[in-house]
Motif scaffolding. Sequence first.
Motif, PDB file in Angstrom:
ATOM      1  N   ALA A 173       0.825  -1.212   0.000  1.00 61.86           N
ATOM      2  CA  ALA A 173       0.000   0.000   0.000  1.00 61.86           C
ATOM      3  C   ALA A 173       0.858   1.260   0.000  1.00 61.86           C
ATOM      4  O   ALA A 173       0.544   2.234  -0.700  1.00 61.86           O
ATOM      5  N   ILE A 174       1.946   1.247   0.755  1.00 62.25           N
ATOM      6  CA  ILE A 174       2.844   2.408   0.798  1.00 62.25           C
ATOM      7  C   ILE A 174       3.524   2.581  -0.553  1.00 62.25           C
ATOM      8  O   ILE A 174       3.635   3.708  -1.059  1.00 62.25           O
ATOM      9  N   SER A 180       6.140   9.543  -0.079  1.00 61.10           N
ATOM     10  CA  SER A 180       6.207  10.976   0.226  1.00 61.10           C
ATOM     11  C   SER A 180       4.854  11.677   0.104  1.00 61.10           C
ATOM     12  O   SER A 180       4.746  12.862   0.410  1.00 61.10           O
ATOM     13  N   THR A 181       3.828  10.954  -0.302  1.00 57.60           N
ATOM     14  CA  THR A 181       2.500  11.550  -0.401  1.00 57.60           C
ATOM     15  C   THR A 181       1.837  11.577   0.978  1.00 57.60           C
ATOM     16  O   THR A 181       2.256  10.881   1.906  1.00 57.60           O
ATOM     17  N   THR A 182       0.772  12.356   1.089  1.00 55.86           N
ATOM     18  CA  THR A 182       0.018  12.402   2.346  1.00 55.86           C
ATOM     19  C   THR A 182      -0.518  11.022   2.689  1.00 55.86           C
ATOM     20  O   THR A 182      -0.425  10.582   3.843  1.00 55.86           O
ATOM     21  N   ALA A 200       0.548   8.640   5.961  1.00 52.62           N
ATOM     22  CA  ALA A 200      -0.454   8.116   6.903  1.00 52.62           C
ATOM     23  C   ALA A 200      -0.370   6.597   6.972  1.00 52.62           C
ATOM     24  O   ALA A 200      -0.513   6.007   8.047  1.00 52.62           O
ATOM     25  N   LEU A 201      -0.127   5.956   5.842  1.00 56.69           N
ATOM     26  CA  LEU A 201       0.043   4.501   5.830  1.00 56.69           C
ATOM     27  C   LEU A 201       1.308   4.097   6.583  1.00 56.69           C
ATOM     28  O   LEU A 201       1.323   3.079   7.284  1.00 56.69           O
ATOM     29  N   GLN A 202       2.377   4.878   6.452  1.00 58.91           N
ATOM     30  CA  GLN A 202       3.620   4.586   7.180  1.00 58.91           C
ATOM     31  C   GLN A 202       3.391   4.683   8.685  1.00 58.91           C
ATOM     32  O   GLN A 202       3.867   3.842   9.447  1.00 58.91           O
ATOM     33  N   VAL A 203       2.639   5.684   9.120  1.00 57.75           N
ATOM     34  CA  VAL A 203       2.302   5.810  10.546  1.00 57.75           C
ATOM     35  C   VAL A 203       1.469   4.606  10.979  1.00 57.75           C
ATOM     36  O   VAL A 203       1.693   4.028  12.047  1.00 57.75           O
ATOM     37  N   SER A 213      -3.087   8.386  11.094  1.00 60.64           N
ATOM     38  CA  SER A 213      -2.671   7.000  10.895  1.00 60.64           C
ATOM     39  C   SER A 213      -3.732   6.300  10.065  1.00 60.64           C
ATOM     40  O   SER A 213      -4.919   6.409  10.346  1.00 60.64           O
ATOM     41  N   GLN A 214      -3.302   5.581   9.057  1.00 57.19           N
ATOM     42  CA  GLN A 214      -4.235   4.916   8.151  1.00 57.19           C
ATOM     43  C   GLN A 214      -4.020   3.411   8.163  1.00 57.19           C
ATOM     44  O   GLN A 214      -2.890   2.948   8.024  1.00 57.19           O
TER      45      GLN A 214
END
Length: 179
Positions: free
Chosen positions: A96-97, A103-105, A109-112, A166-167
Motif C-alpha cells: 500500500a505504501i 512521500s505523499t500524504t 499516513a500509511l507509514q504511521v 494514521s491509516q
Amino acid sequence: MYFSKALVLAFAASALAMPTQDTKPQKRAGVLTATTYDNFQVSDGVAGNALAEVNANFPIDQNDLAGVDANDLAIILAARVTAEDAETGTGGFNDAIDAAGSSTTAGKALQVGKIKNKVLKLQLEVLGLQIQQAQTGEDNSDKIAAEQTKLNTNIKLDEAAAGQTSQSIDFSGNDDPSN
C-alpha cells in the motif's frame, strides 16, 4: 487458665476450615474472542498511543501470565501472524505504501499506520512468548529481550508521531486459531 475441650475443638475445626494457599496457577476463563483483522487492528486514527490500543484489544492480565486461557494464547499467536502478514504480505502495508508513494500524504499516513501495526505485532509476539514461558517453564528470555527491543523502538516511533494521521489497510485476515 484452662481451656475446655469444646473450645480447643472449635479452634482446631476453624483452623482446618481456613483456606490454604494453592501454589498452582489458576487457569482463568478466556477473555478473547476470535475476530477479523479489521476488528483488532490499531492502525486507524492517530499515532501516539499504539501500545495502549493493543492492550485494550487484547486485555490479558499481565500479572498472571501462567493463568492465561489456552484459547486466549492461541488467539494472540494467530493475531500476531495476521499482523505480520498485514505488514509484509501481498496487499499489506508495504504494498500500500509503495502504491501510494511514501512521500505523499496517503503514503505518510500509511507509514504511521504501519508503525502502529508493528507495535501490535511485536506486543503480541512478546506477550505470547511471556505466556508460553510462564506456562511451560521454557526459557524464552533471549527471544523476549530481542522482540522487546524491537517493540520499544516502534513504541518510540509511534510516540514521536503523536497526533499524526494514521491509516489502516483493507486486509483480509483474522485471529481465529482454527484457521
